[in-house]
Write a protein that holds these residues in place. Structure first.
Motif, PDB file in Angstrom:
ATOM      1  N   UNK A 109       0.857  -1.186   0.000  1.00  0.00           N
ATOM      2  CA  UNK A 109       0.000   0.000   0.000  1.00  0.00           C
ATOM      3  C   UNK A 109       0.897   1.241   0.000  1.00  0.00           C
ATOM      4  N   UNK A 110       0.599   2.174  -0.907  1.00  0.00           N
ATOM      5  CA  UNK A 110       1.377   3.419  -0.948  1.00  0.00           C
ATOM      6  C   UNK A 110       0.528   4.639  -0.594  1.00  0.00           C
ATOM      7  N   UNK A 111      -0.803   4.500  -0.653  1.00  0.00           N
ATOM      8  CA  UNK A 111      -1.685   5.576  -0.211  1.00  0.00           C
ATOM      9  C   UNK A 111      -2.797   4.966   0.622  1.00  0.00           C
ATOM     10  N   UNK A 112      -2.928   5.436   1.871  1.00  0.00           N
ATOM     11  CA  UNK A 112      -3.912   4.858   2.785  1.00  0.00           C
ATOM     12  C   UNK A 112      -5.298   5.426   2.523  1.00  0.00           C
ATOM     13  N   UNK A 113      -6.299   4.798   3.137  1.00  0.00           N
ATOM     14  CA  UNK A 113      -7.690   5.215   2.933  1.00  0.00           C
ATOM     15  C   UNK A 113      -7.940   6.635   3.430  1.00  0.00           C
ATOM     16  N   UNK A 114      -7.137   7.097   4.393  1.00  0.00           N
ATOM     17  CA  UNK A 114      -7.330   8.455   4.918  1.00  0.00           C
ATOM     18  C   UNK A 114      -6.642   9.520   4.071  1.00  0.00           C
ATOM     19  N   UNK A 115      -6.046   9.103   2.953  1.00  0.00           N
ATOM     20  CA  UNK A 115      -5.386  10.053   2.073  1.00  0.00           C
ATOM     21  C   UNK A 115      -3.940  10.322   2.412  1.00  0.00           C
ATOM     22  N   UNK A 116      -3.444   9.741   3.507  1.00  0.00           N
ATOM     23  CA  UNK A 116      -2.047   9.901   3.876  1.00  0.00           C
ATOM     24  C   UNK A 116      -1.204   8.849   3.157  1.00  0.00           C
ATOM     25  N   UNK A 117      -0.018   9.219   2.720  1.00  0.00           N
ATOM     26  CA  UNK A 117       0.855   8.213   2.098  1.00  0.00           C
ATOM     27  C   UNK A 117       1.410   7.268   3.152  1.00  0.00           C
ATOM     28  N   UNK A 118       1.762   6.080   2.754  1.00  0.00           N
ATOM     29  CA  UNK A 118       2.502   5.202   3.658  1.00  0.00           C
ATOM     30  C   UNK A 118       3.972   5.602   3.634  1.00  0.00           C
ATOM     31  N   UNK A 119       4.713   5.030   4.547  1.00  0.00           N
ATOM     32  CA  UNK A 119       6.150   5.306   4.612  1.00  0.00           C
ATOM     33  C   UNK A 119       6.815   5.076   3.267  1.00  0.00           C
ATOM     34  N   UNK A 120       6.434   3.991   2.592  1.00  0.00           N
ATOM     35  CA  UNK A 120       7.160   3.557   1.398  1.00  0.00           C
ATOM     36  C   UNK A 120       7.101   4.582   0.269  1.00  0.00           C
ATOM     37  N   UNK A 121       5.969   5.203   0.073  1.00  0.00           N
ATOM     38  CA  UNK A 121       5.885   6.248  -0.948  1.00  0.00           C
ATOM     39  C   UNK A 121       6.487   7.552  -0.439  1.00  0.00           C
ATOM     40  N   UNK A 122       6.100   7.948   0.766  1.00  0.00           N
ATOM     41  CA  UNK A 122       6.530   9.254   1.285  1.00  0.00           C
ATOM     42  C   UNK A 122       8.043   9.342   1.385  1.00  0.00           C
ATOM     43  N   UNK A 123       8.706   8.252   1.796  1.00  0.00           N
ATOM     44  CA  UNK A 123      10.152   8.314   1.979  1.00  0.00           C
ATOM     45  C   UNK A 123      10.854   8.504   0.647  1.00  0.00           C
ATOM     46  N   UNK A 124      10.331   7.872  -0.402  1.00  0.00           N
ATOM     47  CA  UNK A 124      10.940   8.020  -1.717  1.00  0.00           C
ATOM     48  C   UNK A 124      10.737   9.445  -2.238  1.00  0.00           C
ATOM     49  N   UNK A 125       9.519   9.937  -2.161  1.00  0.00           N
ATOM     50  CA  UNK A 125       9.217  11.284  -2.651  1.00  0.00           C
ATOM     51  C   UNK A 125       9.998  12.336  -1.866  1.00  0.00           C
ATOM     52  N   UNK A 126       9.955  12.231  -0.540  1.00  0.00           N
ATOM     53  CA  UNK A 126      10.628  13.238   0.287  1.00  0.00           C
ATOM     54  C   UNK A 126      12.139  13.210   0.095  1.00  0.00           C
ATOM     55  N   UNK A 127      12.724  12.010   0.075  1.00  0.00           N
ATOM     56  CA  UNK A 127      14.176  11.934  -0.102  1.00  0.00           C
ATOM     57  C   UNK A 127      14.582  12.519  -1.450  1.00  0.00           C
ATOM     58  N   UNK A 128      13.766  12.277  -2.487  1.00  0.00           N
ATOM     59  CA  UNK A 128      14.069  12.869  -3.789  1.00  0.00           C
ATOM     60  C   UNK A 128      13.948  14.386  -3.743  1.00  0.00           C
ATOM     61  N   UNK A 129      12.837  14.883  -3.228  1.00  0.00           N
ATOM     62  CA  UNK A 129      12.601  16.326  -3.268  1.00  0.00           C
ATOM     63  C   UNK A 129      13.511  17.091  -2.314  1.00  0.00           C
ATOM     64  N   UNK A 130      14.060  16.393  -1.316  1.00  0.00           N
ATOM     65  CA  UNK A 130      14.996  17.048  -0.397  1.00  0.00           C
ATOM     66  C   UNK A 130      16.449  16.789  -0.788  1.00  0.00           C
ATOM     67  N   UNK A 131      16.646  16.156  -1.932  1.00  0.00           N
ATOM     68  CA  UNK A 131      17.997  15.964  -2.440  1.00  0.00           C
ATOM     69  C   UNK A 131      18.854  15.030  -1.627  1.00  0.00           C
ATOM     70  N   UNK A 132      18.240  14.080  -0.922  1.00  0.00           N
ATOM     71  CA  UNK A 132      19.001  13.163  -0.071  1.00  0.00           C
ATOM     72  C   UNK A 132      19.879  12.259  -0.938  1.00  0.00           C
ATOM     73  N   UNK A 133      21.166  12.245  -0.631  1.00  0.00           N
ATOM     74  CA  UNK A 133      22.113  11.459  -1.417  1.00  0.00           C
ATOM     75  C   UNK A 133      22.425  10.107  -0.780  1.00  0.00           C
ATOM     76  N   UNK A 134      22.272  10.012   0.533  1.00  0.00           N
ATOM     77  CA  UNK A 134      22.581   8.783   1.261  1.00  0.00           C
ATOM     78  C   UNK A 134      21.462   8.501   2.264  1.00  0.00           C
TER      79      UNK A 134
END
Length: 514
Positions: free
Chosen positions: A196-221
């Motif tokens: 699951x990447x998007x929960x019924x309450x509209x919040x993302x799960x860890x698995x999607x959010x961590x990928x999106x956030x790490x990308x948008x915050x430029x995380x290299x490691x």
């Protein structure tokens, strides 16, 4: 040193490397948050990079409002400070996932449109029954794709329907399961199910959010615990689907109890990061300890192990290839030893200031102590600095110096060890000390002052020589009279700090009670 820096992300975000720690505010911060922060920060500082604090607060059922501030307070107490975060801002604001909900939805819509994800209407009860059946028949557990390819109307006609769907990623049969890890080399993870990447309450799960956030915050490691190894293929797959460059991964060994079980807040109070502050540990000792849990000691000039070091020294020599991937045992005895070493290394003034909050909390000193009280505390602190392993131990030793002479409480075990000759010893000591000059006047050429050496000479002459009592037993009654305890700071120095009048008053008070 092994070169592991990744190229700077597009958008020219600051920092040669960018690392993050992302705790969830679901209770007292876990000691693992400090453990991960330490290794992230050590590498970031060494490489001239940036360290980011992100709050992953999408688990609303377990969210606790005060937890976020505890994260800020405990990490700052440890000196593990961040360059970007909810409370300091930065180029990638906001740094709370709950404030980034609009960020995730376009990624979900894209995955749905490209057939990489699908809606799932299965109820919680239906999923529980499915898992029980899989376990009963000894089949691999995972979602059975009942909703894959179905419209809402088609799925509604089947059992276990929920009105509000989740979104699942469609993991292909040929998903790549191997990835390179900075600590472990090539790692092969188990095959994931349709997460699951998007929960019924509209919040993302860890698995999607961590990928999106790490990308948008430029995380290299991405540095995280080894429990996330099984999730890494899902994350790498999401990066590939979305056309994003994945970061480099380093999976740290889990902290373990003596029985090799994972350290948890439910079973071990030391899993709570706030516990260490409450118990009187120094932050630099805890940082030193956490580094040693997964990293070898430094090497001394003659090849010996050097286990005591600063964060700056640790960061300067840090290399991912030296991290031990075996889960370390959380040995509090080792931490106690390190804490004592760090306490003894403190400047006396620094040591005194660190004692003050504990003494105030225990009522030994008021919230606003006088200059005289602070001066006395400094003198007492110098006597006990080599005698305590935790700052919490100070109140029992310091307390007798800040009570009225007629309010000294004699502990039962101290009174019980008084021998039959205690009265004679107290009488002889009182007479000997009564003959000493009063406190030093500060005038050159004045008579010998009330000092520890003068006090020692007088008491040894009167009690050891005069009464013929062995030194081992001679001063027990005097220690009890002065402090009310069996164990106290050095006796003669304590008498000097108390002064002649208080010392004699306490000796006479105990004598009167015999």
């Amino acid at each position: 040193m092994t070169e592991t820096s990744a190229p700077a992300p597009d958008g020219a975000l600051p920092g040669a490397v960018r690392l993050r720690v992302a705790p969830s505010p679901t209770g007292d911060p876990h000691v693992g948050t400090a453990y991960m922060s330490l290794f992230n920060l050590a590498f970031a500082r060494q490489q001239g990079g940036r360290f980011i604090l992100r709050i992953e607060d999408t688990d609303r059922a377990r969210f606790r409002e005060d937890s976020e501030q505890q994260v800020f307070d405990t990490l700052r107490w440890l000196g593990l400070t961040w360059d970007e975060g909810p409370d300091v801002g930065g180029p990638c604001e906001p740094y709370r996932q709950s404030e980034r909900l609009g960020t995730y939805r376009p990624y979900v819509d894209r995955l749905l449109a490209e057939g990489r994800a699908y809606r799932c209407w299965c109820s919680t009860a239906r999923l529980a029954e499915m898992r029980e059946e899989q376990q009963r028949s000894k089949q691999p557990t995972g979602y059975d794709r009942l909703c894959l390819g179905a419209t809402e109307d088609e799925r509604r006609r089947l059992p276990g329907f929920s009105e509000t769907p989740v979104v699942r990623m469609l993991v292909p049969d040929d998903v790549e399961l191997g990835f390179d890890d900075l600590i472990r080399g090539r790692v092969l993870a188990p095959r994931p199910d349709d997460q699951v990447i998007l929960k019924a309450d509209g919040f993302p799960t860890y698995h999607l959010a961590v990928v999106v956030d790490d990308h948008e915050m430029g995380v290299t490691h991405v540095v995280r615990g080894e429990e996330w190894i099984s999730s890494t293929p899902k994350h790498v797959l999401l990066y590939r689907w979305l056309g994003l460059e994945p970061p480099r991964f380093a999976h740290m060994p889990l902290l373990r109890n003596a029985d090799k079980s994972k350290i948890s807040k439910r079973k071990n109070p030391a899993a709570r990061l706030t516990w260490f502050r409450e118990q009187g540990y120094l932050p630099e000792a805890l940082v030193n300890f956490l580094a040693l849990l997964a990293y070898p000691p430094a090497e001394g000039a003659e090849g010996e192990d050097v286990e005591v070091f600063t964060f700056e020294e640790f960061s300067a020599r840090f290399d991912w290839s030296d991290v031990n991937p075996v889960g370390p045992i959380f040995d509090l005895k080792k931490l106690d030893w390190l804490n004592g070493v760090h306490i003894r290394a403190l400047d006396p003034g620094d040591f005194t200031s660190r004692l003050l909050p504990f003494l105030q909390a225990d009522g030994v000193l008021p919230a606003d102590p006088s200059l005289g009280e602070l001066a006395r505390l400094r003198s007492v602190a110098e006597l006990i600095q080599t005698r305590i392993g935790h700052l919490t131990e100070a109140s029992a030793l310091v307390g007798p110096f800040f009570v009225a002479d007629d309010a000294v409480e004699v502990a039962p075990d101290a009174r019980a060890q008084l021998t039959d000759d205690a009265a004679v010893v107290l009488d002889a000591a009182t007479a000997a000390l009564d003959g000493l000059p009063d406190e030093h006047t500060g005038i050159l050429g004045s008579d010998p002052s009330w000092t520890a050496p003068a006090i020692e000479v007088a008491l040894r002459d009167a009690v050891v020589t005069g009464l013929g009592i062995k030194p081992k037993f001679a001063f027990g009654p005097l220690r009890t009279a002065v402090s009310g305890a069996r164990v106290s700071p050095p006796l003669f120095e304590s008498m000097e700090i108390l002064g002649k009048a208080s010392t004699l008053a306490r000796l006479r008070a105990l004598r009167a009670s015999l």
